[in-house]
Design an enzyme around this catalytic site. Structure first.
Site, PDB file in Angstrom:
ATOM      1  N   GLY A  16       0.867  -1.322   0.002  1.00  0.00           N
ATOM      2  CA  GLY A  16       0.028   0.088  -0.133  1.00  0.00           C
ATOM      3  C   GLY A  16       0.851   1.256  -0.010  1.00  0.00           C
ATOM      4  O   GLY A  16       0.533   2.270   0.866  1.00  0.00           O
ATOM      5  N   ALA A  17       2.094   1.268  -0.834  1.00  0.00           N
ATOM      6  CA  ALA A  17       2.989   2.285  -0.764  1.00  0.00           C
ATOM      7  C   ALA A  17       2.668   3.385  -2.210  1.00  0.00           C
ATOM      8  O   ALA A  17       3.399   4.383  -2.306  1.00  0.00           O
ATOM      9  CB  ALA A  17       4.387   1.830  -0.834  1.00  0.00           C
ATOM     10  N   GLY A  20      -0.942   7.877   0.790  1.00  0.00           N
ATOM     11  CA  GLY A  20      -1.118   7.884   2.145  1.00  0.00           C
ATOM     12  C   GLY A  20       0.149   7.704   3.120  1.00  0.00           C
ATOM     13  O   GLY A  20       1.262   7.937   2.671  1.00  0.00           O
ATOM     14  N   ILE A  21      -0.166   6.930   3.912  1.00  0.00           N
ATOM     15  CA  ILE A  21       0.923   6.514   5.228  1.00  0.00           C
ATOM     16  C   ILE A  21       1.820   5.667   4.316  1.00  0.00           C
ATOM     17  O   ILE A  21       3.420   5.791   4.823  1.00  0.00           O
ATOM     18  CB  ILE A  21       0.272   5.939   6.318  1.00  0.00           C
ATOM     19  CG1 ILE A  21      -0.718   6.944   7.132  1.00  0.00           C
ATOM     20  CG2 ILE A  21       1.320   5.214   7.190  1.00  0.00           C
ATOM     21  CD1 ILE A  21      -1.662   6.364   8.077  1.00  0.00           C
ATOM     22  N   GLY A  22       1.652   4.790   3.651  1.00  0.00           N
ATOM     23  CA  GLY A  22       2.745   3.928   3.028  1.00  0.00           C
ATOM     24  C   GLY A  22       3.655   4.587   2.141  1.00  0.00           C
ATOM     25  O   GLY A  22       4.785   4.267   2.173  1.00  0.00           O
ATOM     26  N   SER A 146      -4.617   0.033  13.944  1.00  0.00           N
ATOM     27  CA  SER A 146      -5.424   1.143  14.527  1.00  0.00           C
ATOM     28  C   SER A 146      -5.816   1.230  15.689  1.00  0.00           C
ATOM     29  O   SER A 146      -6.051   0.125  16.305  1.00  0.00           O
ATOM     30  CB  SER A 146      -6.627   1.195  13.255  1.00  0.00           C
ATOM     31  OG  SER A 146      -7.278   2.546  13.553  1.00  0.00           O
ATOM     32  N   TYR A 172     -14.398  -2.390  10.549  1.00  0.00           N
ATOM     33  CA  TYR A 172     -12.963  -1.897  10.375  1.00  0.00           C
ATOM     34  C   TYR A 172     -12.305  -2.207  11.617  1.00  0.00           C
ATOM     35  O   TYR A 172     -11.026  -2.685  11.898  1.00  0.00           O
ATOM     36  CB  TYR A 172     -13.063  -0.286  10.168  1.00  0.00           C
ATOM     37  CG  TYR A 172     -11.769   0.089  10.059  1.00  0.00           C
ATOM     38  CD1 TYR A 172     -10.935  -0.089   8.821  1.00  0.00           C
ATOM     39  CD2 TYR A 172     -11.189   1.049  11.044  1.00  0.00           C
ATOM     40  CE1 TYR A 172      -9.799   0.635   8.646  1.00  0.00           C
ATOM     41  CE2 TYR A 172      -9.876   1.536  11.065  1.00  0.00           C
ATOM     42  CZ  TYR A 172      -9.224   1.319   9.608  1.00  0.00           C
ATOM     43  OH  TYR A 172      -7.903   1.895   9.469  1.00  0.00           O
TER      44      TYR A 172
HETATM   45  N1  LIG Z   1      -5.299   7.501   7.891  1.00  0.00           N
HETATM   46  C1  LIG Z   1      -5.628   7.250   9.104  1.00  0.00           C
HETATM   47  O1  LIG Z   1      -5.876   7.855  10.023  1.00  0.00           O
HETATM   48  C2  LIG Z   1      -5.535   5.902   9.657  1.00  0.00           C
HETATM   49  C3  LIG Z   1      -5.543   5.505  10.991  1.00  0.00           C
HETATM   50  C4  LIG Z   1      -5.432   4.331  11.391  1.00  0.00           C
HETATM   51  C5  LIG Z   1      -5.005   3.245  10.753  1.00  0.00           C
HETATM   52  N2  LIG Z   1      -4.485   3.502   9.641  1.00  0.00           N
HETATM   53  C6  LIG Z   1      -4.105   2.285   8.639  1.00  0.00           C
HETATM   54  O2  LIG Z   1      -3.075   2.828   7.814  1.00  0.00           O
HETATM   55  C7  LIG Z   1      -2.973   1.912   6.670  1.00  0.00           C
HETATM   56  C8  LIG Z   1      -2.548   2.870   5.567  1.00  0.00           C
HETATM   57  O3  LIG Z   1      -3.897   3.508   5.251  1.00  0.00           O
HETATM   58  P1  LIG Z   1      -3.948   5.195   4.686  1.00  0.00           P
HETATM   59  O4  LIG Z   1      -4.532   5.994   5.609  1.00  0.00           O
HETATM   60  O5  LIG Z   1      -2.573   5.457   4.109  1.00  0.00           O
HETATM   61  O6  LIG Z   1      -5.059   4.921   3.393  1.00  0.00           O
HETATM   62  P2  LIG Z   1      -4.765   5.170   1.860  1.00  0.00           P
HETATM   63  O7  LIG Z   1      -4.304   6.506   1.572  1.00  0.00           O
HETATM   64  O8  LIG Z   1      -6.098   4.897   1.344  1.00  0.00           O
HETATM   65  O9  LIG Z   1      -3.589   4.191   1.508  1.00  0.00           O
HETATM   66  C9  LIG Z   1      -3.962   2.796   1.304  1.00  0.00           C
HETATM   67  C10 LIG Z   1      -3.040   1.940   0.679  1.00  0.00           C
HETATM   68  O10 LIG Z   1      -3.392   0.725   0.688  1.00  0.00           O
HETATM   69  C11 LIG Z   1      -3.754   0.393  -0.803  1.00  0.00           C
HETATM   70  N3  LIG Z   1      -4.803  -0.708  -0.908  1.00  0.00           N
HETATM   71  C12 LIG Z   1      -6.101  -0.590  -0.438  1.00  0.00           C
HETATM   72  N4  LIG Z   1      -6.966  -1.687  -0.832  1.00  0.00           N
HETATM   73  C13 LIG Z   1      -5.935  -2.408  -1.461  1.00  0.00           C
HETATM   74  C14 LIG Z   1      -6.191  -3.557  -2.270  1.00  0.00           C
HETATM   75  N5  LIG Z   1      -7.348  -4.208  -2.229  1.00  0.00           N
HETATM   76  N6  LIG Z   1      -5.131  -4.373  -2.731  1.00  0.00           N
HETATM   77  C15 LIG Z   1      -3.923  -3.585  -3.005  1.00  0.00           C
HETATM   78  N7  LIG Z   1      -3.853  -2.363  -2.218  1.00  0.00           N
HETATM   79  C16 LIG Z   1      -4.440  -1.935  -1.567  1.00  0.00           C
HETATM   80  C17 LIG Z   1      -4.036   1.536  -1.419  1.00  0.00           C
HETATM   81  O11 LIG Z   1      -3.985   1.511  -2.711  1.00  0.00           O
HETATM   82  P3  LIG Z   1      -4.875   2.486  -3.897  1.00  0.00           P
HETATM   83  O12 LIG Z   1      -4.049   3.755  -3.894  1.00  0.00           O
HETATM   84  O13 LIG Z   1      -4.854   1.596  -4.887  1.00  0.00           O
HETATM   85  O14 LIG Z   1      -6.189   2.664  -3.122  1.00  0.00           O
HETATM   86  C18 LIG Z   1      -3.113   2.489  -0.817  1.00  0.00           C
HETATM   87  O15 LIG Z   1      -2.004   2.216  -1.519  1.00  0.00           O
HETATM   88  C19 LIG Z   1      -4.046   1.355   6.611  1.00  0.00           C
HETATM   89  O16 LIG Z   1      -3.861  -0.075   7.195  1.00  0.00           O
HETATM   90  C20 LIG Z   1      -5.172   1.876   7.660  1.00  0.00           C
HETATM   91  O17 LIG Z   1      -6.128   1.018   8.014  1.00  0.00           O
HETATM   92  C21 LIG Z   1      -4.890   4.668   8.913  1.00  0.00           C
END
Ligand SMILES: NC(=O)c1ccc[n+]([C@@H]2O[C@H](COP(=O)([O-])OP(=O)(O)OC[C@H]3O[C@@H](n4cnc5c(N)ncnc54)[C@H](OP(=O)(O)O)[C@@H]3O)[C@@H](O)[C@H]2O)c1
Length: 304
Positions: A16-17, A20-22, A146, A172
């Site tokens: 997931g890079a 966002g965070i990745g 989370s 979630y």
């Molecule tokens: N943001 C927050 O406040 C927060 C808080 C707690 C935990 N988290 C956790 O942090 C992690 C990163 O999330 P984020 O906030 O950075 O969200 P994000 O911006 O939506 O990024 C998520 C990443 O995961 C990929 N992904 C999602 N579904 C996928 C699939 N079916 N197959 C392959 N890749 C997939 C996305 O790819 P695409 O670009 O193609 O969508 C993106 O690269 C997640 O595990 C999330 O639950 C986030």
């Protein structure tokens, strides 16, 4: 980019890079001078993220791989691609995740979508990559959960994929509780098998401004006012990446395993969220759900 001698350079996979965070995690680790294996789902977005990381970090050793990780067949193919491309892995950052809408949806393989990407996928990918991690001098698995693990309510172990009890918030929250439990099991099972060179930790990134809630807001617009109220507590994606980066490479946590970290510190855990019986049941469930992908796979740990 930091100058780094070859022996300190690690091969690090971040799922997931593409955003966002990745993406910020991959950037920070590229800036440290490591080999970055970045995974994304969308080819154009992932390649653009790769080019951005190379340009920002000055580190050309950044490689993009594409897979839809919500399908376990594709997780298996992805793991095979990684095994065919690199001789070992030093760090696996299980970051890919998602939050879905107010109506329960299933993948083409029949799994509830939140559970598939947040729980089953890191279980299977971690399992399949253990032999590559075992070949590292000192490997680390970092899984992004989370604080929402506390918001899913009571675990429903006879309905893990929420066929009868689905709600967006529960799906979630429980998906993140379960993935944390699974990582505790990996830690325990690695130790029980005498594998000493793989550390397993879970992190929570705090609230970060990313596209995570995009799908939820689309199908559940009532969330929008809640998110607006929450805005003062939302930090940047780079801030959200800090604990993942810390647990991936910081020397001060070398050898630490089985922990749950936030803000680069161990989190206080209320014992009510710890359940060896729950961990065992979720492990068994995932192991059965991935039986086809795990068949013929020689694991260094007890998968049953
Ligand atoms: N943001 C927050 O406040 C927060 C808080 C707690 C935990 N988290 C956790 O942090 C992690 C990163 O999330 P984020 O906030 O950075 O969200 P994000 O911006 O939506 O990024 C998520 C990443 O995961 C990929 N992904 C999602 N579904 C996928 C699939 N079916 N197959 C392959 N890749 C997939 C996305 O790819 P695409 O670009 O193609 O969508 C993106 O690269 C997640 O595990 C999330 O639950 C986030």
């Amino acid at each position: 980019m930091n100058d780094m001698n070859a022996s300190a350079r690690k091969i690090i996979l971040v799922t997931g890079a593409s955003g966002g965070i990745g993406k910020q995690t991959a950037l920070a680790l590229a800036q440290q001078g490591h080999t970055i294996v970045m995974h994304g789902r969308n080819p154009d977005k992932t390649r653009a993220a790769r080019d951005w990381i190379v340009e920002r970090s000055g580190n050309p050793d950044v490689h993009a791989h594409i897979a839809d990780l919500s399908l376990m067949a594709s997780v298996r193919d992805f793991a095979e691609e990684i095994a065919g491309t690199y001789d070992h892995l030093d760090v696996l950052v299980n970051n890919a995740g998602g939050q879905f809408g107010s109506a329960r949806e299933v993948t083409a393989e029949g799994h509830e979508k939140t559970f598939a990407i947040n729980t089953l996928q890191p279980f299977l990918l971690t399992s399949l990559l253990l032999p590559m991690l075992e070949r590292s001098d000192s490997a680390r698995i970092v899984t992004v959960a989370s604080e929402s693990y506390r918001q899913g309510g009571r675990p429903i172990l006879d309905d893990i994929e929420l066929e009868r009890h689905y709600s967006m918030v529960r799906a979630y929250g429980l998906s993140k509780l379960y993935v944390w439990w699974l990582m505790r099991q990996f830690d325990e099972r690695l130790k029980a098998s005498g594998v000493r060179n793989i550390a397993v930790n879970t992190v929570e990134p705090g609230s970060a401004a990313t596209s995570l809630q995009r799908e939820s807001i689309r199908t559940a617009p009532w969330m929008l006012p809640l998110l607006i109220l929450w805005l003062p507590f939302i930090r940047s994606a780079a801030h959200g990446a800090r604990t993942s980066v810390f647990m991936a490479t910081d020397p001060s946590v070398e050898g630490v395993s089985g922990g749950f970290y936030g803000n680069r510190r161990p989190k206080h855990i209320n014992p009510k969220w710890i359940s060896p019986e729950g961990e065992r049941r979720v492990w068994e469930y995932c192991s059965k759900a991935c039986a086809e992908q795990l068949s013929g796979f020689a694991s260094p740990i007890d998968m049953v």
